[in-house]
Design an enzyme around this catalytic site. Structure first.
Site, PDB file in Angstrom:
ATOM      1  N   HIS A 205      45.163  45.351  40.907  1.00 54.78           N
ATOM      2  CA  HIS A 205      44.410  46.555  40.557  1.00 54.78           C
ATOM      3  C   HIS A 205      44.672  47.644  41.583  1.00 54.78           C
ATOM      4  CE1 HIS A 205      41.116  45.895  43.558  1.00 54.78           C
ATOM      5  NE2 HIS A 205      41.339  44.605  43.316  1.00 54.78           N
TER       6      HIS A 205
ATOM      7  N   ASP B 220      42.626  50.432  41.983  1.00 54.16           N
ATOM      8  CA  ASP B 220      41.442  51.187  42.375  1.00 54.16           C
ATOM      9  C   ASP B 220      40.885  50.635  43.671  1.00 54.16           C
ATOM     10  OD1 ASP B 220      40.710  48.823  40.983  1.00 54.16           O
ATOM     11  OD2 ASP B 220      38.672  49.566  40.740  1.00 54.16           O
TER      12      ASP B 220
ATOM     13  N   ASP C 239      42.901  45.051  49.445  1.00 47.80           N
ATOM     14  CA  ASP C 239      42.284  44.775  48.146  1.00 47.80           C
ATOM     15  C   ASP C 239      42.323  46.040  47.285  1.00 47.80           C
ATOM     16  OD1 ASP C 239      40.807  43.758  46.057  1.00 47.80           O
ATOM     17  OD2 ASP C 239      38.896  43.829  47.110  1.00 47.80           O
TER      18      ASP C 239
ATOM     19  N   GLU D  94      38.932  47.434  38.369  1.00 51.17           N
ATOM     20  CA  GLU D  94      38.510  46.108  38.809  1.00 51.17           C
ATOM     21  C   GLU D  94      37.240  46.169  39.637  1.00 51.17           C
ATOM     22  OE1 GLU D  94      38.201  42.420  41.135  1.00 51.17           O
ATOM     23  OE2 GLU D  94      38.399  44.462  41.890  1.00 51.17           O
ATOM     24  N   GLU D  95      37.133  47.167  40.511  1.00 52.66           N
ATOM     25  CA  GLU D  95      35.966  47.261  41.381  1.00 52.66           C
ATOM     26  C   GLU D  95      34.718  47.717  40.617  1.00 52.66           C
ATOM     27  OE1 GLU D  95      36.056  46.073  44.201  1.00 52.66           O
ATOM     28  OE2 GLU D  95      38.071  46.225  45.032  1.00 52.66           O
TER      29      GLU D  95
ATOM     30  N   ASP E 129      45.021  38.729  44.672  1.00 49.00           N
ATOM     31  CA  ASP E 129      43.825  39.564  44.818  1.00 49.00           C
ATOM     32  C   ASP E 129      42.748  38.794  45.588  1.00 49.00           C
ATOM     33  OD1 ASP E 129      42.097  41.714  44.555  1.00 49.00           O
ATOM     34  OD2 ASP E 129      41.417  41.145  42.559  1.00 49.00           O
TER      35      ASP E 129
END
Length: 436
Positions: free
Chosen positions: A98, A100, A111, A145-146, A174
Site C-alpha cells: 500500500h 498510503d 509501512d 490500507e491505513e 507489510d
C-alpha cells in the site's frame, strides 16, 4: 543455486543511493488516507507509482474504486495494478503493498513505501545488471490500507479469476521482523473483531452538582461493562471465547523454542517491564496463537485537560478481540455485539513459496529465518488467499524498532538495501523451487 544473484546483488549495492533517493521522494508525498484534505496527495502518490512503474517497462492501469462510503463526496484513491513480464514458461508471483501513510505526519518509510519500492528497485537492478528477471510479476498497490482498505476486497474477489488468474503464489511485504537481528517469515495472523457498546440515560448532559446521586449515569455503567470483559492479566472473561481456541500441539509448541526473541526485546518496545508473563514462550503464544481483548476508548466522555463536572447523556465504549484458529466469527459475535470483523489467517510454511523465501533469507542474511505468526491483522491476506486459491507468504523487510504508525517511523538503510536483495533473491528461488 541461483549464481546470477551475485551480479544482481552487486548492482543493488551500486544503485543504493539511487534507491534511497527514490524512497525519499515517496516519503515526501504526505499520502495520508485518513485525512480528507490529503486525498489529492494519496492520488498523487498513486500516480507517481504509475509513472515509476511505466518507466521500468511495466504494464500499468489505475483502477478506480468509486466513492468512499462514509464520505460520499470523496473518491477512493485508485488501486495501481501492474504486470511485469508475460513469459508463460515462468511462474507468476502476485505482490501486494500500500502506498498510503497513516495518521501521523512523516510516516511511510517502513509501512509500506519501502517494501513497495523494493519490488520496483528489484526490477531496475535486474535490468541494469543484465540479469533475466526470473518470474512474471503481478502487482497490486492500494491507497487506503491505513483506513481499512475500503473497496479493495471487492476488487480482489472480482479479479481473483481475472487480472490475478495466472498467479502461482502471493507475497505480501507489510509486516516486520520479530526483533532487530534476525529475519523471519510469517505464516499466521490473528483476526480482529471490533465492537462498540453504547449506553445512554438522560435525554441531555447533566450537571453533577444538581443530578449527581439522583440519576443513573451512563459513564458509570460503561466503566463497569468494559471492566467485566477482561481481567488485568489479559484473561478474557466472556464465556464461550476461549472454548473455541484450537489446542496447542507438541509440534506447534516446539516451534517457539529456537525463535530469536528475548523479553528484553519486548521491554525495549514497551519502554517498561510491565509484561503479563516473565518468559518468552508464554509471551509469544499470548501474542500469536491466543485471543486477546483490548479496550480502546470512550466516545462522548470528557477527555480534555482540566476539570469538567458534566454527566454525559450517552457514551460509547470501543473494544476489540484478536481472534485465532479455530474461532468462528459468528459464534464469537453471539457472545458480544458485532461491529466489525477480520478473520484470522494461517498458511503452510512447508509450501514451495515459503521454502523459496527461506533460501533467499539464508542467501542474503546468512541465517535461517524464524517462522513466526503475528498478533496483528492484515485482512487482505485472507482475501487474496480465498480469491486466488494460492499460498500467501508474508515476507517482512523492516525490523521491530521501525516505529510503524509513529511520527518517528524509520527504515534502516541496511534493511532497505538488503531487503531489495531479499525480494529479488526470493523471486529467483521461486523460479527454481520444485512443487511438492
Amino acid at each position: 543455486m541461483a549464481p546470477q544473484l551475485d551480479g544482481y546483488f552487486s548492482k543493488v549495492d551500486e544503485l543504493s543511493s539511487h534507491f534511497i533517493d527514490r524512497l525519499s521522494k515517496a516519503v515526501a508525498i504526505p499520502s495520508i488516507s485518513s485525512e480528507a484534505a490529503r486525498r489529492p496527495d494519496v492520488v498523487r502518490m498513486g500516480e507517481w507509482l504509475q509513472t515509476e512503474l511505466k518507466a521500468l517497462g511495466a504494464e500499468v492501469e489505475m483502477r478506480p474504486l468509486g466513492k468512499q462510503p462514509d464520505h460520499p463526496e470523496l473518491d477512493l484513491p485508485p488501486v495501481v495494478l501492474a504486470r511485469y513480464g508475460r513469459d508463460k514458461s515462468k511462474r507468476t508471483i502476485l505482490v501486494y503493498g500500500h502506498y498510503d501513510d497513516g495518521r501521523m505526519f512523516g510516516r511511510g518509510s517502513t509501512d509500506d513505501k519501502g517494501p513497495v519500492l523494493g519490488w520496483l528497485n528489484a526490477i531496475e537492478a535486474h535490468q541494469k545488471a543484465g540479469v533475466d528477471f526470473p518470474v512474471n510479476l503481478l502487482m497490486c498497490f492500494e491507497g487506503m490500507e491505513e483506513y481499512g482498505s475500503e473497496g479493495l476486497e471487492e476488487l480482489i474477489e472480482k479479479e481473483g479469476k481475472g487480472y490475478f488468474a495466472d498467479a502461482d503464489a502471493v507475497c505480501i511485504s507489510d509486516n516486520y521482523w520479530l526483533g532487530t537481528e534476525k529475519p523471519c517469515l510469517t505464516y499466521g495472523l490473528r483476526g480482529c473483531n471490533y465492537y462498540s457498546v453504547e449506553i445512554s440515560g438522560p435525554g441531555a448532559d447533566l450537571h453533577s452538582g444538581v443530578f449527581g446521586g439522583t440519576a443513573q449515569e451512563p459513564m458509570t455503567d460503561l466503566v463497569r461493562v468494559l471492566g467485566s470483559l477482561v481481567d488485568t492479566h489479559g484473561k478474557i472473561q466472556i464465556p464461550g471465547i476461549m472454548e473455541q481456541v484450537a489446542a496447542v500441539t507438541a509440534d506447534e509448541e516446539s516451534l517457539y523454542d529456537n525463535i530469536s526473541f528475548t523479553m528484553d526485546n519486548l521491554h525495549e518496545s514497551l519502554g517498561s517491564k510491565t509484561t503479563i508473563f516473565e518468559d518468552k514462550k508464554p509471551t509469544l503464544m499470548a501474542r500469536w496463537r491466543y485471543p486477546s481483548l483490548s479496550v480502546h476508548g470512550v466516545e462522548g466522555a470528557f477527555s480534555a485537560p482540566g476539570a469538567k463536572t458534566v454527566i454525559p447523556a450517552k457514551v460509547i465504549g470501543k473494544f476489540s478481540i484478536r481472534t485465532v484458529p479455530d474461532m468462528d466469527i459468528d459464534q464469537t459475535n453471539e457472545c458480544v455485539y458485532k461491529f466489525h470483523t477480520g478473520k484470522w489467517w494461517v498458511a503452510s510454511p512447508n509450501h514451495w513459496n515459503f521454502r523459496a523465501a527461506g533460501k533467499a533469507v539464508e542467501r542474503v542474511w546468512g541465517v535461517q529465518p524464524d517462522f513466526t505468526r503475528e498478533g496483528g491483522s492484515i485482512p487482505v491476506t485472507l482475501t487474496f488467499e480465498q480469491a486466488t486459491g494460492k499460498n500467501v507468504l508474508l515476507l517482512p523487510m523492516g525490523s521491530s524498532t521501525d516505529g510503524a504508525h509513529s511520527i518517528n517511523e524509520k527504515l534502516d538503510k541496511k534493511n532497505y538495501i538488503e531487503g531489495i536483495k531479499l525480494l529479488g533473491a526470493y523471486l529467483h528461488y521461486v523460479a527454481e523451487e520444485q512443487q511438492i
